[in-house]
Design a protein around this motif. Structure first.
Motif, PDB file in Angstrom:
ATOM      1  N   TYR A  90       0.316  12.206   5.818  1.00 28.20           N
ATOM      2  CA  TYR A  90      -0.448  12.306   4.566  1.00 28.20           C
ATOM      3  C   TYR A  90      -0.742  10.921   4.002  1.00 28.20           C
ATOM      4  O   TYR A  90      -1.886  10.616   3.642  1.00 28.20           O
ATOM      5  CB  TYR A  90       0.308  13.124   3.522  1.00 28.20           C
ATOM      6  N   ARG A  91       0.269  10.083   3.918  1.00 25.67           N
ATOM      7  CA  ARG A  91       0.076   8.762   3.298  1.00 25.67           C
ATOM      8  C   ARG A  91      -0.910   7.918   4.091  1.00 25.67           C
ATOM      9  O   ARG A  91      -1.692   7.165   3.518  1.00 25.67           O
ATOM     10  CB  ARG A  91       1.425   8.042   3.151  1.00 25.67           C
ATOM     11  N   HIS A  92      -0.877   8.046   5.405  1.00 30.80           N
ATOM     12  CA  HIS A  92      -1.823   7.261   6.190  1.00 30.80           C
ATOM     13  C   HIS A  92      -3.240   7.784   6.044  1.00 30.80           C
ATOM     14  O   HIS A  92      -4.171   7.021   5.788  1.00 30.80           O
ATOM     15  CB  HIS A  92      -1.449   7.249   7.668  1.00 30.80           C
ATOM     16  N   HIS A  93      -3.425   9.075   6.218  1.00 34.08           N
ATOM     17  CA  HIS A  93      -4.781   9.612   6.218  1.00 34.08           C
ATOM     18  C   HIS A  93      -5.390   9.646   4.829  1.00 34.08           C
ATOM     19  O   HIS A  93      -6.620   9.721   4.701  1.00 34.08           O
ATOM     20  CB  HIS A  93      -4.798  11.000   6.863  1.00 34.08           C
ATOM     21  N   ARG A  94      -4.578   9.545   3.809  1.00 32.74           N
ATOM     22  CA  ARG A  94      -5.148   9.412   2.463  1.00 32.74           C
ATOM     23  C   ARG A  94      -5.947   8.118   2.355  1.00 32.74           C
ATOM     24  O   ARG A  94      -6.949   8.034   1.621  1.00 32.74           O
ATOM     25  CB  ARG A  94      -4.015   9.428   1.412  1.00 32.74           C
ATOM     26  N   ARG A  95      -5.548   7.127   3.103  1.00 32.18           N
ATOM     27  CA  ARG A  95      -6.260   5.850   3.144  1.00 32.18           C
ATOM     28  C   ARG A  95      -7.676   6.028   3.681  1.00 32.18           C
ATOM     29  O   ARG A  95      -8.637   5.419   3.190  1.00 32.18           O
ATOM     30  CB  ARG A  95      -5.484   4.875   4.031  1.00 32.18           C
ATOM     31  N   TYR A  96      -7.820   6.868   4.704  1.00 34.58           N
ATOM     32  CA  TYR A  96      -9.116   7.012   5.357  1.00 34.58           C
ATOM     33  C   TYR A  96     -10.153   7.661   4.451  1.00 34.58           C
ATOM     34  O   TYR A  96     -11.343   7.613   4.746  1.00 34.58           O
ATOM     35  CB  TYR A  96      -8.974   7.824   6.642  1.00 34.58           C
TER      36      TYR A  96
ATOM     37  N   THR B   8       0.808  -1.206   0.000  1.00 36.15           N
ATOM     38  CA  THR B   8       0.000   0.000   0.000  1.00 36.15           C
ATOM     39  C   THR B   8       0.850   1.269   0.000  1.00 36.15           C
ATOM     40  O   THR B   8       2.074   1.224   0.133  1.00 36.15           O
ATOM     41  CB  THR B   8      -0.927   0.016   1.227  1.00 36.15           C
ATOM     42  N   PHE B   9       0.167   2.398  -0.125  1.00 36.58           N
ATOM     43  CA  PHE B   9       0.795   3.714  -0.128  1.00 36.58           C
ATOM     44  C   PHE B   9       1.612   3.917   1.135  1.00 36.58           C
ATOM     45  O   PHE B   9       2.658   4.559   1.121  1.00 36.58           O
ATOM     46  CB  PHE B   9      -0.334   4.749  -0.223  1.00 36.58           C
ATOM     47  N   ASN B  10       1.145   3.391   2.235  1.00 34.66           N
ATOM     48  CA  ASN B  10       1.836   3.496   3.520  1.00 34.66           C
ATOM     49  C   ASN B  10       2.131   2.081   4.017  1.00 34.66           C
ATOM     50  O   ASN B  10       1.209   1.311   4.260  1.00 34.66           O
ATOM     51  CB  ASN B  10       0.956   4.236   4.527  1.00 34.66           C
TER      52      ASN B  10
ATOM     53  N   TRP C  71     -15.029  15.001   5.878  1.00 33.67           N
ATOM     54  CA  TRP C  71     -14.366  16.299   5.850  1.00 33.67           C
ATOM     55  C   TRP C  71     -13.093  16.288   6.692  1.00 33.67           C
ATOM     56  O   TRP C  71     -12.088  16.888   6.306  1.00 33.67           O
ATOM     57  CB  TRP C  71     -15.305  17.397   6.334  1.00 33.67           C
ATOM     58  N   ALA C  72     -13.098  15.598   7.816  1.00 33.04           N
ATOM     59  CA  ALA C  72     -11.903  15.534   8.662  1.00 33.04           C
ATOM     60  C   ALA C  72     -10.765  14.827   7.945  1.00 33.04           C
ATOM     61  O   ALA C  72      -9.603  15.262   8.020  1.00 33.04           O
ATOM     62  CB  ALA C  72     -12.229  14.813   9.967  1.00 33.04           C
ATOM     63  N   ASN C  73     -11.070  13.743   7.249  1.00 32.89           N
ATOM     64  CA  ASN C  73     -10.020  13.012   6.539  1.00 32.89           C
ATOM     65  C   ASN C  73      -9.436  13.842   5.405  1.00 32.89           C
ATOM     66  O   ASN C  73      -8.228  13.844   5.170  1.00 32.89           O
ATOM     67  CB  ASN C  73     -10.576  11.691   6.010  1.00 32.89           C
ATOM     68  N   ARG C  74     -10.297  14.544   4.701  1.00 26.11           N
ATOM     69  CA  ARG C  74      -9.812  15.409   3.620  1.00 26.11           C
ATOM     70  C   ARG C  74      -8.987  16.558   4.203  1.00 26.11           C
ATOM     71  O   ARG C  74      -7.924  16.910   3.674  1.00 26.11           O
ATOM     72  CB  ARG C  74     -10.996  15.948   2.820  1.00 26.11           C
ATOM     73  N   LEU C  75      -9.477  17.146   5.292  1.00 33.11           N
ATOM     74  CA  LEU C  75      -8.786  18.269   5.919  1.00 33.11           C
ATOM     75  C   LEU C  75      -7.401  17.870   6.394  1.00 33.11           C
ATOM     76  O   LEU C  75      -6.432  18.627   6.247  1.00 33.11           O
ATOM     77  CB  LEU C  75      -9.615  18.786   7.093  1.00 33.11           C
ATOM     78  N   CYS C  76      -7.275  16.672   6.950  1.00 39.38           N
ATOM     79  CA  CYS C  76      -5.975  16.222   7.439  1.00 39.38           C
ATOM     80  C   CYS C  76      -4.972  16.100   6.294  1.00 39.38           C
ATOM     81  O   CYS C  76      -3.812  16.491   6.426  1.00 39.38           O
ATOM     82  CB  CYS C  76      -6.133  14.882   8.156  1.00 39.38           C
ATOM     83  N   CYS C  77      -5.425  15.569   5.161  1.00 37.59           N
ATOM     84  CA  CYS C  77      -4.530  15.456   4.004  1.00 37.59           C
ATOM     85  C   CYS C  77      -4.089  16.835   3.524  1.00 37.59           C
ATOM     86  O   CYS C  77      -2.920  17.041   3.163  1.00 37.59           O
ATOM     87  CB  CYS C  77      -5.229  14.700   2.877  1.00 37.59           C
TER      88      CYS C  77
ATOM     89  N   LEU D 246      -8.769  15.110  12.809  1.00 38.53           N
ATOM     90  CA  LEU D 246      -8.726  16.510  13.219  1.00 38.53           C
ATOM     91  C   LEU D 246      -7.488  16.776  14.062  1.00 38.53           C
ATOM     92  O   LEU D 246      -6.788  17.785  13.854  1.00 38.53           O
ATOM     93  CB  LEU D 246      -9.987  16.851  14.014  1.00 38.53           C
ATOM     94  N   GLY D 247      -7.183  15.881  15.001  1.00 41.53           N
ATOM     95  CA  GLY D 247      -5.999  16.067  15.832  1.00 41.53           C
ATOM     96  C   GLY D 247      -4.718  16.093  15.026  1.00 41.53           C
ATOM     97  O   GLY D 247      -3.825  16.916  15.284  1.00 41.53           O
ATOM     98  N   SER D 248      -4.614  15.220  14.037  1.00 39.28           N
ATOM     99  CA  SER D 248      -3.425  15.202  13.181  1.00 39.28           C
ATOM    100  C   SER D 248      -3.335  16.477  12.351  1.00 39.28           C
ATOM    101  O   SER D 248      -2.239  17.010  12.118  1.00 39.28           O
ATOM    102  CB  SER D 248      -3.455  13.976  12.262  1.00 39.28           C
ATOM    103  N   ALA D 249      -4.477  16.988  11.883  1.00 36.90           N
ATOM    104  CA  ALA D 249      -4.487  18.244  11.143  1.00 36.90           C
ATOM    105  C   ALA D 249      -4.007  19.384  12.021  1.00 36.90           C
ATOM    106  O   ALA D 249      -3.204  20.230  11.594  1.00 36.90           O
ATOM    107  CB  ALA D 249      -5.887  18.522  10.611  1.00 36.90           C
ATOM    108  N   VAL D 250      -4.481  19.418  13.257  1.00 28.43           N
ATOM    109  CA  VAL D 250      -4.050  20.451  14.202  1.00 28.43           C
ATOM    110  C   VAL D 250      -2.540  20.386  14.425  1.00 28.43           C
ATOM    111  O   VAL D 250      -1.850  21.409  14.452  1.00 28.43           O
ATOM    112  CB  VAL D 250      -4.799  20.300  15.542  1.00 28.43           C
ATOM    113  N   TYR D 251      -2.016  19.165  14.558  1.00 28.61           N
ATOM    114  CA  TYR D 251      -0.570  18.997  14.735  1.00 28.61           C
ATOM    115  C   TYR D 251       0.193  19.583  13.549  1.00 28.61           C
ATOM    116  O   TYR D 251       1.181  20.311  13.733  1.00 28.61           O
ATOM    117  CB  TYR D 251      -0.240  17.513  14.885  1.00 28.61           C
ATOM    118  N   CYS D 252      -0.252  19.265  12.331  1.00 24.80           N
ATOM    119  CA  CYS D 252       0.436  19.769  11.130  1.00 24.80           C
ATOM    120  C   CYS D 252       0.411  21.290  11.085  1.00 24.80           C
ATOM    121  O   CYS D 252       1.413  21.939  10.726  1.00 24.80           O
ATOM    122  CB  CYS D 252      -0.229  19.200   9.879  1.00 24.80           C
ATOM    123  N   ILE D 253      -0.714  21.883  11.429  1.00 22.75           N
ATOM    124  CA  ILE D 253      -0.840  23.340  11.397  1.00 22.75           C
ATOM    125  C   ILE D 253       0.062  23.979  12.449  1.00 22.75           C
ATOM    126  O   ILE D 253       0.803  24.935  12.157  1.00 22.75           O
ATOM    127  CB  ILE D 253      -2.304  23.746  11.624  1.00 22.75           C
ATOM    128  N   GLU D 254       0.006  23.471  13.668  1.00 23.02           N
ATOM    129  CA  GLU D 254       0.787  24.083  14.746  1.00 23.02           C
ATOM    130  C   GLU D 254       2.288  23.938  14.506  1.00 23.02           C
ATOM    131  O   GLU D 254       3.060  24.857  14.811  1.00 23.02           O
ATOM    132  CB  GLU D 254       0.380  23.467  16.078  1.00 23.02           C
TER     133      GLU D 254
END
Length: 460
Positions: free
Chosen positions: A392-398, A235-237, A361-367, A284-292
């Protein structure tokens, strides 16, 4: 209306922090276990010479973390007290999962494997709701002590979202006076089959292709001679534990039937809402981590002698992502709270669309957040010395596996247009004559033109 979190929930987050620092961080750092999380993570986790499966050392490390979490009373937090849990509800679980994911990669919460010190074990609830007394006694405790591991056999090579068209068949057959079933078919993405003791296998037992009824779930022993892993799909990841499995002349007795005969699909749907809302919180938590992390880097990095963060080309994309996170957090927590106020059948009928909104939306937002973090960090962001490519590679799966974006948007549309959900009765009783289009569109024909009859449906 009070948006503040309960004080006992905030206290529990601090308790989790203390446990992580005392038990999990030291475990992560000993014996070079950090290799599973730093730039070596994909190589350290993956046995490339063994079909790309997870390395035993990696899986044992996660098992040890779970043992410690279980001993401390955290692993079963969401479980019913009769299973040794604390009965944690959906609201608490969404807050906890976002909180843990926002810490970044670590042994406390590794989303690639859905490993966490606060577990989300949907099978325990499934067995409690649908299992026989014998199945509950065998599998619920067995899953906690590791003697039973169940994988999920629903998707097929030629049928994914269209599960009701599955080609796996189970036919009645009696052997040595014991009533049972002969199963033949093939499944895809039976995650965890390399360590599973059983597969919750869905097969058609009656009815026509496309019919929701006529599908039954069987608890098939993984060591049956007719069960064969045909291929592990890389797989991708990586690593992969997602095989294509064939079931050839597999005979099982009636005692392996899991749930009602000919009505097995509700099992597949029974935990989807809890899974989706909690997964949304993790994304959402992973997206927050990437932003911060991007904000910190932009304040620290000084190209041309000033903060990278002063550039609006850096600011504005992160502002948009941060705004989406704030809005999404409110929807996730509101939806989770509403789920806690009703039974599962009510969730399906009343707010299933909101759960799907949160999840897709959360899965797309995280990517998008991971991709932006790579861009903000530049070359080092593209490297594996930062975690963004892994996220990115993991959450693209979701965006595929927990019900594709398209399937979930289809659910939202069905509620929005009244084909399902609370609006269904309203729209079923609505006729074209209920709307006076002539008053809404005063169409005056010009000379030589034919007037348009706005009462004709084909015109509108």
């Amino acid at each position: 209306m009070d948006f503040s979190l309960p004080q006992d929930l905030l206290d529990y987050l601090k308790e989790l922090d203390a446990f992580i620092e005392k038990e999990i961080r030291p475990l992560e750092e000993q014996d070079d276990n950090v290799r599973f999380f730093d730039h070596r993570r994909e190589w350290a986790r993956t046995d490339f010479e063994n079909d790309g499966l997870p390395r035993e050392e990696w899986e044992e490390l996660m098992r040890e973390a779970k043992r410690r979490a279980d001993k401390a009373g955290h692993l079963r937090f969401a479980m019913d007290p009769k299973f040794g849990g604390k009965g944690g509800n959906n609201l608490w679980m969404t807050v906890i999962r976002e909180y843990l994911a926002a810490k970044g990669l670590g042994l406390h919460y590794d989303q690639q494997t859905e490993h966490s010190i606060v577990a989300n074990n949907p099978f325990a609830k499934m067995f409690d709701d649908f299992g026989t007394p014998e199945q509950r006694a065998e599998f619920i405790q067995g899953m906690f002590d590791g003697t039973r591991r169940v994988t999920f056999g629903l998707t097929e090579p030629y049928h994914g979202s269209d599960a009701t068209h599955m080609e796996t068949r189970a036919l009645r057959e009696t052997r040595d006076g014991v009533e049972g079933w002969l199963i033949n078919g093939e499944k895809m993405w039976t995650t965890g089959m390399h360590v599973a003791t059983h597969c919750a296998l869905f097969a058609r037992t009656s009815g026509e292709d496309g019919a929701a009824r006529g599908i039954t779930c069987f608890l098939v022993p993984a060591d049956d001679p007719g069960v064969k892993v045909e291929q592990y799909l890389w797989t991708f990841n990586m690593p992969t534990d997602h095989p294509r499995v064939s079931f050839t002349n597999v005979w099982v007795p009636d005692s392996t039937i899991f749930g009602p005969i000919d009505n097995g699909l509700p099992l597949a749907q029974s935990f989807v809402h809890e899974n989706r809302i909690r997964q949304a919180a993790g994304s959402l938590g992973s997206a927050v981590y990437c932003i911060e992390e991007s904000v910190r880097y932009a304040r620290m990095r000084q190209p041309f002698g000033e903060d990278l963060a002063r550039n609006q080309a850096i600011q504005f994309p992160l502002v948009e992502l941060a705004t989406q996170c704030e809005m999404l957090r409110l929807l996730i927590r509101k939806t989770a709270w509403e789920m806690d106020q009703m039974t599962h059948p009510e969730v399906e009928k009343r707010i299933s669309d909101k759960v799907s909104m949160c999840n897709y939306w959360a899965n797309r937002l995280c990517c998008e957040a991971a991709d932006r973090a790579i861009q903000v960090h530049g070359g080092i962001g593209y490297s594996r010395h930062k975690p963004f490519e892994h996220i990115y590679r993991h959450h693209r799966r979701y965006r595929i596996t927990e019900g594709t974006e398209e399937i979930q948007m289809r659910k939202v549309a069905a509620f929005l247009f009244g084909y399902l959900g609370p609006k269904r009765k309203e729209f079923s009783e609505l006729t074209y004559d209920d709307v006076d289009y002539r008053k809404q569109s005063q169409i005056r024909p010009r000379s030589g033109w034919q007037a348009i009859d706005t009462t004709r449906p084909e015109v509108v």
